[in-house]
Design a protein around this motif. Structure first.
Motif: not given
Ligand SMILES: C[S@@+](CC[C@H](N)C(=O)[O-])C[C@H]1O[C@@H](n2cnc3c(N)ncnc32)[C@H](O)[C@@H]1O
Length: 307
Positions: A204, A143, A215, A148, A169
């Protein structure tokens, strides 16, 4: 640990603003002690995780090489070297001081010669640098990369057929205090979580090569060409009253929160944090009897199919 500041599980990091992102740049070297202390607390959970990863490998798959990518101080690299006694473990990270820690840790544990290190900026891919592997582990690191999916494609690409990519995560937030702590307004932790979410979203979008994407880790692993995609969640569970190392971890976590987010906190919550961090206050983290540590980590994993 989890929300790390950065990390989700480590909470916000020290901002240093070297690339102009004054609020979200992270000084990983300054976090070395915190990362290693957090890793030390997690060793029993990491050992159990390593044993579960073994079960995901194709039957009979011989593990000769494992990578810990975004390894920090190499706690899991050392755990993996212990679990896969016939394998070489390589820690890959962009912070040289953390790679030095990894080598020192390996020496202390009698694993020198079994744990190697490789310096790499993962936002630029892996090249052929670290070579192929039977198991690739990456915890709280993907992350921090703008793309990603691109990162997962790269990590899946170094797997030998039958090998496993596992990405850890923090899906659930860490909890360490009851709702009402007899100090300030009840519900401090969900309010801190909300601020960390805002910080995380900003962090991010400021990453080099940022690509907006949901995600959906299982979908991303599947798109990276892996099969048998699965997930499991581990829990670091240290009940109150906390032993000294866990109190130290909490103190570091709250210190980073206060440093990086105090401007966004309501004044009452700022006062509460100050009291929690006051080493002489009986209501501080150093002395209170109700502090605990519940830190969940979710591991998403998939297998590279035979060619
Ligand atoms: C939150 S720490 C995680 C450390 C360890 N895996 C753990 O779970 O405790 C993130 C790690 O990723 C590394 N990292 C972040 N961005 C990176 C990049 N672009 N290239 C290489 N390493 C990077 C940092 O140096 C740091 O060690």
């Amino acid at each position: 640990m989890s929300a790390d500041a950065t990390t989700r599980h480590h909470g916000p990091g020290h901002a240093h603003g070297s690339r102009g992102h004054q609020h979200t740049d992270i000084d990983w070297e300054a976090m070395a002690d915190t990362l290693e202390n957090a890793g030390d607390l997690r060793v029993p959970v990491l050992r159990a995780t390593a044993a579960r990863l073994r079960e995901l490998l194709a039957p009979g798959h011989e593990v000769r090489r494992v990578l810990d990518v975004g390894s920090g101080p190499g706690v899991m690299a050392c755990v993996l070297a212990e679990e896969f006694a016939g394998a070489e473990a390589v820690a890959v990270d962009g912070t040289p001081a953390l790679l030095d820690r990894t080598l020192a840790r390996a020496r202390r544990l009698g694993l020198d010669g079994r744990v190697g290190v490789r310096h790499a900026d993962l936002s630029e891919g892996l090249d052929e640098g670290p070579g192929t592997a039977d198991l690739v582990w990456s915890s709280m690191a993907v992350h921090h990369l703008g793309d990603q999916q691109g990162a997962l494609d790269t990590l899946a690409g170094v797997l030998r057929p039958g090998g496993v990519l596992a990405v850890a995560e923090a899906v659930l937030p860490t909890r360490f205090l009851p709702r009402d702590i007899g100090l300030g307004k009840p519900g401090l932790q969900p309010r801190l979580d909300a601020l960390q979410e805002e910080w995380f979203a900003l962090m991010r979008t400021e990453l080099p090569g940022y690509v907006a994407a949901s995600d959906d880790w299982p979908a991303m692993l599947t798109r990276a060409g892996l099969t048998g995609v699965t997930a499991f969640t581990t829990l670091l569970d240290i009940p109150a009253p906390l032993p000294a190392p866990a109190r130290g971890y909490l103190r570091d976590f709250l210190t980073r929160l206060r440093e990086s987010m105090s401007e966004s906190l309501p004044a009452e919550d700022r006062r509460t944090l100050d009291t929690l961090l006051d080493p002489s206050s009986p209501q501080g983290i150093a002395h209170r009897s109700d502090a605990f540590l519940l830190a969940p980590t979710t591991v998403f994993a998939g297998v590279r199919p035979a060619a």
